[in-house]
Scaffold this active site. Sequence first.
Site, PDB file in Angstrom:
ATOM      1  N   ASP A  19     -21.829  21.664   2.030  1.00  0.00           N
ATOM      2  CA  ASP A  19     -23.029  22.741   1.859  1.00  0.00           C
ATOM      3  C   ASP A  19     -24.171  22.145   0.952  1.00  0.00           C
ATOM      4  OD1 ASP A  19     -24.037  25.193   2.066  1.00  0.00           O
ATOM      5  OD2 ASP A  19     -23.113  25.809   0.313  1.00  0.00           O
ATOM      6  N   HIS A  36     -30.236  19.051   7.658  1.00  0.00           N
ATOM      7  CA  HIS A  36     -29.062  18.502   8.363  1.00  0.00           C
ATOM      8  C   HIS A  36     -28.925  17.150   8.667  1.00  0.00           C
ATOM      9  CE1 HIS A  36     -28.026  22.715   8.014  1.00  0.00           C
ATOM     10  NE2 HIS A  36     -28.832  23.144   8.890  1.00  0.00           N
ATOM     11  N   LEU A 130      -8.776   6.236  10.770  1.00  0.00           N
ATOM     12  CA  LEU A 130      -9.331   7.351   9.997  1.00  0.00           C
ATOM     13  C   LEU A 130      -9.241   8.377  11.073  1.00  0.00           C
ATOM     14  CD1 LEU A 130     -10.293   9.061   7.679  1.00  0.00           C
ATOM     15  CD2 LEU A 130     -12.357   8.218   8.022  1.00  0.00           C
TER      16      LEU A 130
HETATM   17  C1  FPP Z   1     -24.597  24.141   5.167  1.00  0.00           C
HETATM   18  O1  FPP Z   1     -25.636  23.734   4.634  1.00  0.00           O
HETATM   19  C2  FPP Z   1     -24.384  22.938   6.265  1.00  0.00           C
HETATM   20  C3  FPP Z   1     -24.355  23.444   7.339  1.00  0.00           C
HETATM   21  C4  FPP Z   1     -24.278  24.823   7.966  1.00  0.00           C
HETATM   22  C5  FPP Z   1     -24.171  22.272   8.513  1.00  0.00           C
HETATM   23  C6  FPP Z   1     -23.775  21.152   8.100  1.00  0.00           C
HETATM   24  C7  FPP Z   1     -23.897  20.309   9.165  1.00  0.00           C
HETATM   25  C8  FPP Z   1     -24.131  18.735   8.750  1.00  0.00           C
HETATM   26  C9  FPP Z   1     -23.925  18.264   7.534  1.00  0.00           C
HETATM   27  C10 FPP Z   1     -24.478  17.913  10.038  1.00  0.00           C
HETATM   28  C11 FPP Z   1     -23.108  17.429  10.493  1.00  0.00           C
HETATM   29  C12 FPP Z   1     -23.543  17.661  12.013  1.00  0.00           C
HETATM   30  C13 FPP Z   1     -22.910  16.876  12.983  1.00  0.00           C
HETATM   31  C14 FPP Z   1     -23.543  16.823  14.073  1.00  0.00           C
HETATM   32  C15 FPP Z   1     -21.385  16.346  12.857  1.00  0.00           C
HETATM   33  P1  FPP Z   1     -26.629  24.764   4.417  1.00  0.00           P
HETATM   34  O2  FPP Z   1     -27.449  24.819   5.636  1.00  0.00           O
HETATM   35  O3  FPP Z   1     -26.020  26.340   4.240  1.00  0.00           O
HETATM   36  O4  FPP Z   1     -27.471  24.650   3.162  1.00  0.00           O
HETATM   37  P2  FPP Z   1     -27.834  25.748   2.134  1.00  0.00           P
HETATM   38  O5  FPP Z   1     -26.647  26.353   1.528  1.00  0.00           O
HETATM   39  O6  FPP Z   1     -28.598  24.825   1.028  1.00  0.00           O
HETATM   40  O7  FPP Z   1     -28.795  26.641   2.799  1.00  0.00           O
END
Ligand code: FPP
Length: 245
Positions: A19, A36, A130
């Site tokens: 997150d 992202h 892994l």
């Molecule tokens: C939450 O942060 C994150 C997500 C909803 C997406 C997580 C995805 C990735 C790290 C990319 C991985 C992708 C692949 C293709 C494997 P948020 O957007 O809710 O952050 P915020 O709380 O700061 O708004």
Amino acid sequence: MSKTPSGAVPPAHVAIVMDGNGRWANKRFLPRVAGHKQGVDALVRIVQVCADRGIRHLTVFAFSSENWRRPEEEVSGLMSLMMSTVAKHLGRLEAQGVRIRIIGDRAMVSDKVRAAWDEAEQGTAHNSRLNLNVAFNYGGRWDIVQACQQALADGLRPEELTEERLSGYMALRHAPDPDLFIRTGGEYRISNFLLWQVAYSELYFTDCLWPDFDEAQLDAALADFARRDRRFGLVKGNPAGAPSA
Ligand code: FPP
């Protein structure tokens, strides 16, 4: 067996809610999708560290069943990122001995995304160093319901449905339950991630935003985990399985 820097035996299975990508981007006046993208780089780093530390299973929450409600631009950005990540990093992950599995509801994603998943799973199916489980269009409640549906479809009678049997239908049936559950980004929630599987996981929350999560951050979580006293409902000093209050 590999050891963590503190000398402790590593957890067999780490689950992470990645997150904070959006806030990381906002702070830099960038579009959320840029956060992202940095999140993918953080994931690639952490996969390497987990493999080095001897962790056998890593499960990450990349897209939840609820994330469809985000702005269309962000949803399509995440779908494109899924495909470009496979194209860019698959060779490296394959060479690192990583086996990729996608867990989640495949019904709602496009053929192109499904093809990228198939490529990732088939291209790494022979690896075992892994196990990287990417939860995409995943929800913990969905997982429990789909497991029950499969059990019913198999004709199981009510009295035959035990916890162990149901576990055999869950999306992570190939892995032990997570020992350590990490959530970055400063929120203290499970957010419908592995509801069934985290029953006895140790929970670790950090304010670090996911794109900033690195080797030192992971080692801090592992060191914290090593200090936990895991009793699984038993009383310390009682033989395992002895009844306890
Ligand atoms: C939450 O942060 C994150 C997500 C909803 C997406 C997580 C995805 C990735 C790290 C990319 C991985 C992708 C692949 C293709 C494997 P948020 O957007 O809710 O952050 P915020 O709380 O700061 O708004």
